[in-house]
Design a protein around this motif. Sequence first.
Motif, PDB file in Angstrom:
ATOM      1  N   ARG A 118       4.425   0.649  13.553  1.00 18.28           N
ATOM      2  CA  ARG A 118       4.892   1.130  12.253  1.00 18.28           C
ATOM      3  C   ARG A 118       5.997   0.252  11.670  1.00 18.28           C
ATOM      4  NH1 ARG A 118       4.968   7.583  13.787  1.00 18.28           N
ATOM      5  NH2 ARG A 118       2.759   7.953  13.360  1.00 18.28           N
ATOM      6  N   SER A 119       6.976  -0.121  12.485  1.00 19.21           N
ATOM      7  CA  SER A 119       8.099  -0.902  11.953  1.00 19.21           C
ATOM      8  C   SER A 119       7.653  -2.294  11.523  1.00 19.21           C
ATOM      9  CB  SER A 119       9.240  -0.988  12.961  1.00 19.21           C
ATOM     10  OG  SER A 119       8.874  -1.768  14.073  1.00 19.21           O
ATOM     11  N   TYR A 170      -3.538   3.292   0.053  1.00 19.79           N
ATOM     12  CA  TYR A 170      -2.933   2.692  -1.141  1.00 19.79           C
ATOM     13  C   TYR A 170      -2.646   1.203  -1.017  1.00 19.79           C
ATOM     14  CZ  TYR A 170      -2.576   7.492  -2.647  1.00 19.79           C
ATOM     15  OH  TYR A 170      -2.884   8.796  -2.989  1.00 19.79           O
ATOM     16  N   ALA A 171      -3.371   0.510  -0.146  1.00 19.39           N
ATOM     17  CA  ALA A 171      -3.235  -0.940  -0.037  1.00 19.39           C
ATOM     18  C   ALA A 171      -3.940  -1.604  -1.214  1.00 19.39           C
ATOM     19  CB  ALA A 171      -3.835  -1.429   1.272  1.00 19.39           C
ATOM     20  N   GLY A 193       0.582   5.281   7.537  1.00 23.39           N
ATOM     21  CA  GLY A 193       0.480   6.020   6.282  1.00 23.39           C
ATOM     22  C   GLY A 193       0.669   5.102   5.095  1.00 23.39           C
ATOM     23  N   SER A 194       0.708   5.690   3.919  1.00 24.15           N
ATOM     24  CA  SER A 194       0.815   4.896   2.704  1.00 24.15           C
ATOM     25  C   SER A 194       2.112   4.093   2.643  1.00 24.15           C
ATOM     26  CB  SER A 194       0.678   5.785   1.467  1.00 24.15           C
ATOM     27  OG  SER A 194       1.701   6.755   1.437  1.00 24.15           O
ATOM     28  N   LYS A 195       3.178   4.545   3.303  1.00 19.20           N
ATOM     29  CA  LYS A 195       4.426   3.773   3.247  1.00 19.20           C
ATOM     30  C   LYS A 195       4.278   2.415   3.931  1.00 19.20           C
ATOM     31  CE  LYS A 195       7.077   5.368   7.256  1.00 19.20           C
ATOM     32  NZ  LYS A 195       8.337   6.000   7.645  1.00 19.20           N
ATOM     33  N   HIS A 196       3.288   2.261   4.765  1.00 21.33           N
ATOM     34  CA  HIS A 196       3.056   0.987   5.432  1.00 21.33           C
ATOM     35  C   HIS A 196       2.196   0.048   4.588  1.00 21.33           C
ATOM     36  CE1 HIS A 196       3.747   3.999   8.633  1.00 21.33           C
ATOM     37  NE2 HIS A 196       4.622   3.086   8.988  1.00 21.33           N
TER      38      HIS A 196
END
Length: 182
Positions: free
Chosen positions: A58-59, A126-127, A90-93
């Motif tokens: 994730r990071s 959302y990529a 998730g979308s934040k990634h």
Amino acid sequence: MKIIMINGSPRKEGRTGKLTTIISKKYNVKTIDLSELVLPIYNGQEEQNEIANIQKLRSQLENADAMIIATPEYHGGMSGALKNAFDFLGSKHFKDKPVAILAVSGGGKGGINALNNMRIVLRALYANVLSKQVVIDPSDFISECTALEENTSYLVDGLIQELKLYTQISKKLSEEWATSNY
């Protein structure tokens, strides 16, 4: 510009890993290798968020400006290892990040289904998946899979150059948006 690549193959000696090694060396790109990064099967339980390899995955992706994702085609889709990794994200990634996709085929059926499968999942995250994509066949490798033949190398180079261009444009637009009065 920080570009992260994912080797979506669970095979330690697979052609997808050989492809990502070639790309990593040529373009100086850091790779997350799913044949080495052990992830449990996603089950949606909160305690999975504490697993070190999940946090690492994730990071690394959260801090990326863009991504290159490569997968073998298994039975008409992306690898289960790659889909499992996506399930932890998730979308934040991925939101608004340019993503280049490649498929490595070997079963004589091409890799288009794996590319379409990835494109659907990445859109749900959302990529901004590039329209350009590349399928690599066994015959596209030379020198015992340590290099790509000339035409294939040209296609991969075009994909990476387009990814870099879209990433520069995306970053510029994000900066302008952040400082505007909209």
